[in-house]
Design a protein around this motif. Structure first.
Motif, short mmCIF file in Angstrom:
data_model
loop_
_atom_site.label_atom_id
_atom_site.label_comp_id
_atom_site.label_asym_id
_atom_site.label_seq_id
_atom_site.Cartn_x
_atom_site.Cartn_y
_atom_site.Cartn_z
N MET A 33 0.84 -1.20 0.00
CA MET A 33 0.00 0.00 0.00
C MET A 33 0.87 1.25 0.00
SD MET A 33 -2.51 1.34 3.02
CE MET A 33 -2.95 3.07 3.03
N THR A 34 0.48 2.27 -0.76
CA THR A 34 1.24 3.51 -0.76
C THR A 34 0.99 4.26 0.55
OG1 THR A 34 -0.58 4.71 -1.81
CG2 THR A 34 1.11 3.76 -3.26
N THR A 35 1.99 4.99 0.99
CA THR A 35 1.86 5.78 2.21
C THR A 35 2.18 7.23 1.87
OG1 THR A 35 4.11 5.10 2.78
CG2 THR A 35 2.32 3.90 3.83
N GLN A 36 1.29 7.81 1.07
CA GLN A 36 1.54 9.16 0.55
C GLN A 36 1.48 10.22 1.63
OE1 GLN A 36 -1.61 9.05 -2.38
NE2 GLN A 36 -0.14 8.91 -4.06
N LEU A 37 0.74 9.99 2.70
CA LEU A 37 0.66 10.98 3.78
C LEU A 37 1.92 10.95 4.63
CD1 LEU A 37 -3.05 10.46 4.90
CD2 LEU A 37 -2.13 12.33 3.52
N PRO A 61 3.59 14.84 3.23
CA PRO A 61 3.59 15.92 4.22
C PRO A 61 4.04 15.46 5.61
CG PRO A 61 1.33 15.33 3.58
CD PRO A 61 2.26 14.66 2.62
N GLY A 62 3.85 14.19 5.93
CA GLY A 62 4.22 13.71 7.26
C GLY A 62 5.63 13.17 7.36
N GLY A 76 5.59 22.85 1.91
CA GLY A 76 4.32 22.49 1.27
C GLY A 76 3.13 23.19 1.90
N TRP A 77 3.35 23.85 3.05
CA TRP A 77 2.27 24.56 3.73
C TRP A 77 2.39 26.07 3.51
CZ3 TRP A 77 4.44 20.26 6.43
CH2 TRP A 77 3.54 19.19 6.62
#
Length: 294
Positions: free
Chosen positions: A1-5, A9-10, A167-168
């Motif tokens: 599974m991808t862990t894009q978060l 950003p995390g 990114g924020w």
């Protein structure tokens, strides 16, 4: 599974796991998040799946069972707290919530004896761990404490300077820094040290954060700008994930009580009435430090 978060950003955020554990425990009485929209609920589900993947606890999150089953949520919180150090703030918040759940006597809060026992055992465990941390902190002495927590602060500010939070929005970067400090060693010192040490740490924090925030807009810390300049998120790949992560970290905010933090983090909402329309870096930082650290 991808862990894009977690990989997006995390990637460098240390406050995700302690906040997630607290959310697990506080979500045992499901009424807490009834105000959330589909986007925020979807974000929480994604984050849960990714944390399960990272910690190899995948079966726990199958078929959305966590949302339905209080015992499973508490079991997962206990497992994560055994694998990762939640920190003093998370331990005390989880313990306080469990003690409150044990004391609920309303008729609709029908609880099985097994669940009540789980509340008792887990709250006792978290209280002991928090007390151990408090004792260790006070025994090291105030001078050592101040040095250690200045080191933690310096580490987080170095990440800000290196662009890890780019990114924020400008104000969002500052908010992220304050949350990182609140959930970590710096926040422990602000809560547990004597008033003089806590005041010194917060004064230093205000000064450093205002300077860093002002540098992002090439101005002095006291120069006022229209609030949109502080709150606009850069157009980058993953912009939605960054906005959702910020919204989740700030989901404790209330527009009337925390107008600056609310306006910075809940950017799917209108800006709070108490948010100044023209504000300097110093004004923003003073507001957020007061709202976050008290």
């Amino acid at each position: 599974m991808t862990t894009q978060l977690l990989d997006g950003p995390g990637r460098t955020l240390e406050c995700i796991h302690p906040k997630f554990m607290v959310d697990l425990v506080q979500g045992v009485d499901a009424a807490r998040h009834t105000h959330l929209g589909p986007q925020q609920l979807q974000f929480r589900e994604r984050l849960t799946q990714e944390i399960m993947t990272h910690t190899r606890l995948r079966p726990w999150a199958m078929a959305g069972m966590l949302n339905e089953n209080a015992a499973l949520r508490l079991g997962l919180a206990e497992k994560l707290a055994g694998m990762l150090d939640p920190g003093h703030l998370a331990l005390t918040r989880m313990a306080d919530k469990l003690v409150a759940l044990r004391q609920q006597t309303t008729p609709r809060a029908q609880q099985s004896p097994g669940l009540v026992q789980q509340y008792a055992e887990l709250s006792s465990h978290f209280i002991q761990r928090a007390a151990y941390k408090e004792k260790a902190l006070t025994q090291r002495g105030l001078t050592v404490q101040a040095g250690e927590h200045s080191e933690h602060s310096e580490q987080i500010f170095t990440r800000w300077r290196a662009g890890n939070y780019d990114g924020w929005s400008l104000a969002g970067r500052c908010y992220i820094v304050l949350e990182e400090l609140r959930w970590g060693a710096f926040g422990d010192a602000c809560r547990l040290a004597n008033e003089d040490v806590a005041a010194m740490l917060k004064d230093n924090l205000r000064s450093m954060a205002a300077n860093y925030l002002a540098q992002g807009i090439n101005a002095s810390p006291t120069t006022r700008h229209f609030y949109h300049q502080w709150l606009t998120t850069p157009s980058t790949p993953g912009i939605i994930d960054h906005k959702d992560m910020l919204g989740w970290l700030g989901d404790w905010c209330q527009a009337d009580k925390h107008p600056v933090s609310w306006s910075v983090t809940q950017n799917w909402q209108t800006v709070a009435l108490g948010m100044p329309r023209l504000c300097s870096a110093k004004r923003l930082v003073d507001g957020m430090v007061e709202e976050i650290f008290g």
